[in-house]
Motif scaffolding. Sequence first.
Motif, PDB file in Angstrom:
ATOM      1  N   PRO A 143       0.804  -1.229   0.000  1.00 48.25           N
ATOM      2  CA  PRO A 143       0.000   0.000   0.000  1.00 48.25           C
ATOM      3  C   PRO A 143       0.831   1.270   0.000  1.00 48.25           C
ATOM      4  O   PRO A 143       0.324   2.342  -0.337  1.00 48.25           O
ATOM      5  CB  PRO A 143      -0.832  -0.121   1.278  1.00 48.25           C
ATOM      6  CG  PRO A 143      -0.059  -1.051   2.156  1.00 48.25           C
ATOM      7  CD  PRO A 143       0.621  -2.010   1.234  1.00 48.25           C
ATOM      8  N   SER A 144       2.127   1.171   0.368  1.00 46.41           N
ATOM      9  CA  SER A 144       2.961   2.375   0.382  1.00 46.41           C
ATOM     10  C   SER A 144       3.186   2.932  -1.023  1.00 46.41           C
ATOM     11  O   SER A 144       3.661   4.061  -1.178  1.00 46.41           O
ATOM     12  CB  SER A 144       4.314   2.084   1.037  1.00 46.41           C
ATOM     13  OG  SER A 144       5.104   1.237   0.218  1.00 46.41           O
ATOM     14  N   ARG A 180      -3.308   9.548  -1.063  1.00 43.07           N
ATOM     15  CA  ARG A 180      -2.121  10.114  -0.416  1.00 43.07           C
ATOM     16  C   ARG A 180      -2.346  11.595  -0.170  1.00 43.07           C
ATOM     17  O   ARG A 180      -2.745  12.340  -1.061  1.00 43.07           O
ATOM     18  CB  ARG A 180      -0.882   9.901  -1.278  1.00 43.07           C
ATOM     19  CG  ARG A 180       0.405  10.363  -0.617  1.00 43.07           C
ATOM     20  CD  ARG A 180       1.626   9.866  -1.337  1.00 43.07           C
ATOM     21  NE  ARG A 180       1.777   8.413  -1.258  1.00 43.07           N
ATOM     22  CZ  ARG A 180       2.198   7.761  -0.176  1.00 43.07           C
ATOM     23  NH1 ARG A 180       2.489   8.436   0.936  1.00 43.07           N
ATOM     24  NH2 ARG A 180       2.329   6.454  -0.194  1.00 43.07           N
ATOM     25  N   ARG A 186       6.412   7.950   7.019  1.00 47.88           N
ATOM     26  CA  ARG A 186       5.461   7.000   7.610  1.00 47.88           C
ATOM     27  C   ARG A 186       4.087   7.650   7.585  1.00 47.88           C
ATOM     28  O   ARG A 186       3.929   8.816   7.901  1.00 47.88           O
ATOM     29  CB  ARG A 186       5.855   6.648   9.052  1.00 47.88           C
ATOM     30  CG  ARG A 186       7.210   5.982   9.171  1.00 47.88           C
ATOM     31  CD  ARG A 186       7.540   5.659  10.615  1.00 47.88           C
ATOM     32  NE  ARG A 186       6.604   4.689  11.174  1.00 47.88           N
ATOM     33  CZ  ARG A 186       6.736   3.374  11.051  1.00 47.88           C
ATOM     34  NH1 ARG A 186       7.744   2.887  10.373  1.00 47.88           N
ATOM     35  NH2 ARG A 186       5.864   2.539  11.590  1.00 47.88           N
ATOM     36  N   ALA A 189      -1.324   8.859   4.187  1.00 48.36           N
ATOM     37  CA  ALA A 189      -2.534   8.524   3.448  1.00 48.36           C
ATOM     38  C   ALA A 189      -3.753   8.816   4.316  1.00 48.36           C
ATOM     39  O   ALA A 189      -3.674   8.778   5.546  1.00 48.36           O
ATOM     40  CB  ALA A 189      -2.530   7.063   3.022  1.00 48.36           C
ATOM     41  N   PHE A 241      -3.172   4.584   6.561  1.00 47.23           N
ATOM     42  CA  PHE A 241      -2.513   3.276   6.592  1.00 47.23           C
ATOM     43  C   PHE A 241      -2.742   2.577   7.932  1.00 47.23           C
ATOM     44  O   PHE A 241      -2.937   1.361   7.992  1.00 47.23           O
ATOM     45  CB  PHE A 241      -1.013   3.421   6.333  1.00 47.23           C
ATOM     46  CG  PHE A 241      -0.677   3.790   4.904  1.00 47.23           C
ATOM     47  CD1 PHE A 241      -1.332   3.196   3.841  1.00 47.23           C
ATOM     48  CD2 PHE A 241       0.302   4.729   4.634  1.00 47.23           C
ATOM     49  CE1 PHE A 241      -1.025   3.532   2.523  1.00 47.23           C
ATOM     50  CE2 PHE A 241       0.620   5.074   3.325  1.00 47.23           C
ATOM     51  CZ  PHE A 241      -0.046   4.477   2.272  1.00 47.23           C
ATOM     52  N   ARG A 242      -2.733   3.353   9.007  1.00 52.51           N
ATOM     53  CA  ARG A 242      -2.984   2.754  10.325  1.00 52.51           C
ATOM     54  C   ARG A 242      -4.408   2.229  10.411  1.00 52.51           C
ATOM     55  O   ARG A 242      -4.646   1.130  10.927  1.00 52.51           O
ATOM     56  CB  ARG A 242      -2.731   3.791  11.427  1.00 52.51           C
ATOM     57  CG  ARG A 242      -2.929   3.256  12.837  1.00 52.51           C
ATOM     58  CD  ARG A 242      -2.374   4.220  13.875  1.00 52.51           C
ATOM     59  NE  ARG A 242      -3.091   5.493  13.900  1.00 52.51           N
ATOM     60  CZ  ARG A 242      -4.197   5.691  14.616  1.00 52.51           C
ATOM     61  NH1 ARG A 242      -4.724   4.705  15.341  1.00 52.51           N
ATOM     62  NH2 ARG A 242      -4.777   6.880  14.624  1.00 52.51           N
ATOM     63  N   ALA A 244      -6.168   1.253   7.922  1.00 46.27           N
ATOM     64  CA  ALA A 244      -6.263   0.087   7.041  1.00 46.27           C
ATOM     65  C   ALA A 244      -5.892  -1.184   7.797  1.00 46.27           C
ATOM     66  O   ALA A 244      -6.506  -2.239   7.583  1.00 46.27           O
ATOM     67  CB  ALA A 244      -5.356   0.267   5.827  1.00 46.27           C
ATOM     68  N   GLN A 245      -4.927  -1.092   8.708  1.00 41.55           N
ATOM     69  CA  GLN A 245      -4.549  -2.264   9.497  1.00 41.55           C
ATOM     70  C   GLN A 245      -5.664  -2.673  10.452  1.00 41.55           C
ATOM     71  O   GLN A 245      -5.857  -3.866  10.718  1.00 41.55           O
ATOM     72  CB  GLN A 245      -3.254  -1.986  10.265  1.00 41.55           C
ATOM     73  CG  GLN A 245      -2.039  -1.797   9.373  1.00 41.55           C
ATOM     74  CD  GLN A 245      -1.849  -2.926   8.390  1.00 41.55           C
ATOM     75  OE1 GLN A 245      -1.856  -4.098   8.769  1.00 41.55           O
ATOM     76  NE2 GLN A 245      -1.694  -2.591   7.118  1.00 41.55           N
TER      77      GLN A 245
END
Length: 400
Positions: A143-144, A180, A186, A189, A241-242, A244-245
């Motif tokens: 995903p990055s 984004r 880090r 997004a 992103f966090r 998403a986890q």
Amino acid sequence: MHASAASTRSLDIARRVEDFVRKVVIPYEQDPRWGHHGPDASLVRELRDKAREAGVMTPHILDDGSHLTQRETATVLKPSGLSPLGPVAVNTGAPDEGNMFLLGRIGTPAQRERFLAPLVSGQARSAFFMTEPAAEGGAGSDPSMLRTRARRDGDDWIIDGRKAFITGAEGASVGIVMARTSDAERGGATMFLVDLPHPAIRVERVLDTIDGSMPGGHAVIAIDGLRVPGDQVLGEVDEGFRYAQIRLSPARLSHCMRWHGAATRAQEIAVAYATVRKAFGKLLIDHEGVGFMLAENQIALRQAELMIDWCADALDAGSLAGLESSMAKAAVSEGLFGVVDRCVQVMGGTGVSGDTVVEQIFRELRAFRIYDGPTEVHKWSIAKHIKRTALAQTLTETGR
């Protein structure tokens, strides 16, 4: 609520879901409205109307809005998967189940009322816009690599980009778009909630894929000048992103739960075939080559069930369960695909025909080995954890 009461609660819901799927949903498997890109809108509405009448709509979310524990959810989602149309009918399928979980965890009260409530009621479907076209160097398993961009314009955001393999985008009413918003090393997004359909979000085409159980199929999307108000940012800016986890680990496990039900159904059909069909003077199951395959299936189904429960316990204990969900996704997807592959083999020509749902389940399980992270990506993640643990142990032992 005590564990015993919770177990009783989930078992009761699971029994009602199984009864509904077996008696009501399975007869729809030959309905012509179930096409190559999933069941059409009229079939989805009809199935969900029947689920509401039976009191099994969105069974993993209770009337007060609370969510069953992950262990309880496993108990309920497995029988929902006994038919590929089961999760569609009772609203436990992807991507809606994962999107509902995420909205319930981080959405504001206003966002939950506007975007979550229609999903829980089964009146609306949703799509999660993260994956991007590989040919353009976009985000996939990594995903990055996210290329879709969102820029501020006053209190609003303007989003541009392209997405691919977006499940259910065709016909969805709610979208979660990942874009984004900064070049931070880090993070960087953000997730945005959008109403669908929207003129700035265009379905370029719906891909022809090996699977076909999810409404709307999997689409390639162009996003051109999408304006999103600031109050439709889901969670905090740059924290996508966090979040998403938070979504991905339970979503991976939910896939395992649903497809465990499907593989169980394939095993039932193969066993029924092998205990009626004769060859060379005896029942197929009495031939060691066939009987052993069915025995291997029974072992694999139980192993997958235990893996699902183990990961569910980790999530229920408050862990993000990244490692556990990677292990479960890799082991369960490979194990269940092996189950269904052996079912096809046991049934011979019938197994590769459309005369039973086994052929459809085989195709769905083949895709499952890729969706929500290919097996190899999860193994790579597990290997990195092994390396970190070993190096940390070495440093401890050497006193460094």
